[in-house]
Write an enzyme that holds these catalytic residues in place. Structure first.
Site, mmCIF file in Angstrom:
data_model
loop_
_atom_site.group_PDB
_atom_site.id
_atom_site.type_symbol
_atom_site.label_atom_id
_atom_site.label_comp_id
_atom_site.label_asym_id
_atom_site.label_seq_id
_atom_site.Cartn_x
_atom_site.Cartn_y
_atom_site.Cartn_z
ATOM 1 N N ALA A 67 0.855 -1.191 0.000
ATOM 2 C CA ALA A 67 0.000 0.000 0.000
ATOM 3 C C ALA A 67 0.887 1.236 0.000
ATOM 4 O O ALA A 67 2.029 1.198 0.484
ATOM 5 C CB ALA A 67 -0.879 -0.011 1.242
ATOM 6 N N GLY A 112 0.778 -5.275 0.859
ATOM 7 C CA GLY A 112 -0.369 -5.490 -0.022
ATOM 8 C C GLY A 112 0.014 -6.166 -1.336
ATOM 9 O O GLY A 112 -0.818 -6.828 -1.962
HETATM 10 N N1 CAA Z 1 4.435 3.396 -0.597
HETATM 11 C C1 CAA Z 1 4.780 4.587 -1.134
HETATM 12 N N2 CAA Z 1 5.918 4.788 -1.826
HETATM 13 C C2 CAA Z 1 6.737 3.734 -2.001
HETATM 14 C C3 CAA Z 1 6.437 2.472 -1.476
HETATM 15 C C4 CAA Z 1 5.225 2.317 -0.739
HETATM 16 N N3 CAA Z 1 4.818 1.134 -0.241
HETATM 17 N N4 CAA Z 1 7.451 1.630 -1.772
HETATM 18 C C5 CAA Z 1 8.347 2.348 -2.489
HETATM 19 N N5 CAA Z 1 7.910 3.609 -2.618
HETATM 20 C C6 CAA Z 1 8.585 4.734 -3.304
HETATM 21 C C7 CAA Z 1 9.704 5.291 -2.466
HETATM 22 O O1 CAA Z 1 9.198 6.193 -1.504
HETATM 23 C C8 CAA Z 1 10.562 5.953 -3.519
HETATM 24 O O2 CAA Z 1 9.947 7.164 -3.890
HETATM 25 P P1 CAA Z 1 10.856 8.521 -4.048
HETATM 26 O O3 CAA Z 1 11.751 8.202 -5.229
HETATM 27 O O4 CAA Z 1 9.842 9.570 -4.328
HETATM 28 O O5 CAA Z 1 11.608 8.670 -2.774
HETATM 29 C C9 CAA Z 1 10.414 5.008 -4.720
HETATM 30 O O6 CAA Z 1 9.232 4.246 -4.476
HETATM 31 C C10 CAA Z 1 11.569 4.031 -4.855
HETATM 32 O O7 CAA Z 1 11.689 3.335 -3.614
HETATM 33 P P2 CAA Z 1 13.090 3.204 -2.810
HETATM 34 O O8 CAA Z 1 13.940 4.399 -3.064
HETATM 35 O O9 CAA Z 1 12.752 2.908 -1.388
HETATM 36 O O10 CAA Z 1 13.725 1.947 -3.545
HETATM 37 P P3 CAA Z 1 14.690 0.840 -2.929
HETATM 38 O O11 CAA Z 1 15.130 0.002 -4.078
HETATM 39 O O12 CAA Z 1 15.730 1.469 -2.066
HETATM 40 O O13 CAA Z 1 13.753 -0.040 -1.947
HETATM 41 C C11 CAA Z 1 11.765 -1.253 -1.324
HETATM 42 C C12 CAA Z 1 12.672 -0.755 -2.474
HETATM 43 C C13 CAA Z 1 12.505 -2.295 -0.486
HETATM 44 C C14 CAA Z 1 10.541 -1.882 -1.975
HETATM 45 C C15 CAA Z 1 11.381 -0.060 -0.427
HETATM 46 O O14 CAA Z 1 10.858 0.976 -1.249
HETATM 47 C C16 CAA Z 1 10.344 -0.379 0.612
HETATM 48 O O15 CAA Z 1 10.658 -0.941 1.635
HETATM 49 N N6 CAA Z 1 9.064 -0.007 0.375
HETATM 50 C C17 CAA Z 1 8.003 -0.140 1.356
HETATM 51 C C18 CAA Z 1 7.544 -1.586 1.482
HETATM 52 C C19 CAA Z 1 6.479 -1.714 2.555
HETATM 53 O O16 CAA Z 1 6.680 -1.447 3.714
HETATM 54 N N7 CAA Z 1 5.261 -2.190 2.137
HETATM 55 C C20 CAA Z 1 4.152 -2.385 3.021
HETATM 56 C C21 CAA Z 1 3.181 -1.237 2.949
HETATM 57 S S1 CAA Z 1 1.870 -1.393 4.123
HETATM 58 C C22 CAA Z 1 0.714 -2.412 3.415
HETATM 59 O O17 CAA Z 1 0.892 -2.885 2.317
HETATM 60 C C23 CAA Z 1 -0.502 -2.677 4.236
HETATM 61 C C24 CAA Z 1 -1.462 -3.663 3.665
HETATM 62 O O18 CAA Z 1 -1.609 -4.754 4.148
HETATM 63 C C25 CAA Z 1 -2.309 -3.318 2.540
#
Ligand code: CAA
Length: 261
Positions: A67, A112
């Site tokens: 998400a 998600g």
């Molecule tokens: N939401 C919003 N933005 C996100 C995102 C997310 N879940 N995941 C990645 N992005 C964005 C980052 O903020 C970044 O944007 P900017 O360039 O504007 O800063 C862009 O995507 C690229 O991401 P990273 O720079 O972080 O890329 P990375 O290669 O260093 O890392 C990653 C990749 C490991 C996927 C990391 O982005 C990450 O950990 N993302 C979050 C994952 C997460 O916690 N997901 C769970 C969400 S909660 C949920 O899903 C609840 C549910 O049950 C529905």
């Protein structure tokens, strides 16, 4: 169907490819993505020219990174519950679509994104795929079926280990616990997934549909009830034109020509 964040196409074999297309944000689910995906699957359900679906993510890094955390951060309790119910409606639409849906997981499938893959009937992964439910690290819990479908798929012990640690696992570890069926190179993932579905599409369409129903509904009930459901649907299968065609074709030593009736 023209969308901002979902690419949709149907090939000559009647296989739809649904691509979550927000690569700048790792294909994260904002409200628009969720709405478009829901609309897309509602359309597929009614569209007889689609017989199977592949769900994948745009780019080579992410399937879906969960998400949209930036959008989620300001939700109050009521809005968060609504958001969970919206995601659960979407994932239920996929699980109970009545047509085979395969997740081609081409990179990060977190939160998600992992839950989306779990709602599909089968998961194939590219070698660089990473799975996880990192919600506890954000101080929240999975809300789109992760606590329920992951536990049913890999067992409560493995699911608990993943969910309460927030640990990420790679494709090989995911295959090891039964979270993915098979692993392919990034370049082969879609072709291999299509190749599997082409085999499925040669079978009796009504029988495939009834099998999905027996498995999906059976997983939610005790064994005796599931077996009773299976017997009922076995009976339904014998009322189809496909069952007559399939059995007659065997006896007459020819290939069946299924009508889907
Ligand atoms: N939401 C919003 N933005 C996100 C995102 C997310 N879940 N995941 C990645 N992005 C964005 C980052 O903020 C970044 O944007 P900017 O360039 O504007 O800063 C862009 O995507 C690229 O991401 P990273 O720079 O972080 O890329 P990375 O290669 O260093 O890392 C990653 C990749 C490991 C996927 C990391 O982005 C990450 O950990 N993302 C979050 C994952 C997460 O916690 N997901 C769970 C969400 S909660 C949920 O899903 C609840 C549910 O049950 C529905």
């Amino acid at each position: 169907m023209a969308y901002s964040y979902v690419k949709y196409s149907v090939d000559d074999d009647k296989i739809a490819i649904v691509t979550i297309n927000r690569p700048d944000a790792m294909n994260a689910f904002n409200s628009d993505v969720v709405g478009e995906l829901q609309d897309c699957f509602d359309g597929i359900r009614e569209n007889d020219s689609v017989r199977a679906v592949i769900v994948t993510g745009a780019g080579e890094k992410a399937f879906v990174a969960g998400a949209d955390i930036k959008e989620m951060t300001d939700l109050n309790s009521v809005e968060a519950r609504e958001f969970a119910l919206r995601g659960q409606k979407l994932t239920n639409s996929i699980q109970y679509l009545g047509k085979p849906v395969v997740a081609a997981v081409n990179g990060y499938a977190l939160g998600g994104g992992c839950e989306l893959a779990l709602a599909c009937h089968i998961r194939y992964a590219s070698a660089n795929a990473i799975f996880g439910q990192p919600e506890v690290g954000l101080g929240i819990i999975p809300g789109w079926g992760g606590t329920q479908r992951l536990a049913r798929l890999v067992g409560p012990s493995r699911a608990t280990e993943l969910i309460i640690s927030g640990n990420r696992i790679d494709a090989a570890a995911a295959k090891n616990i039964g979270l993915v069926n098979d692993i392919f190179g990034q370049d082969e993932l879609l072709d291999e997934t299509k190749s599997f579905l082409k085999t499925v599409l040669k079978q009796g369409p009504r029988a495939v549909q009834l099998s999905l129903e027996a498995i999906n509904r059976g997983m939610d009930v005790p064994l005796a009830e599931g077996l009773s459901l299976e017997a009922d649907l076995f009976g339904v299968a014998f009322s189809t034109q496909d069952s007559r065609e399939g059995t007659q074709a065997f006896i007459q030593k020819r290939k069946p020509d299924f009508s889907g009736e």
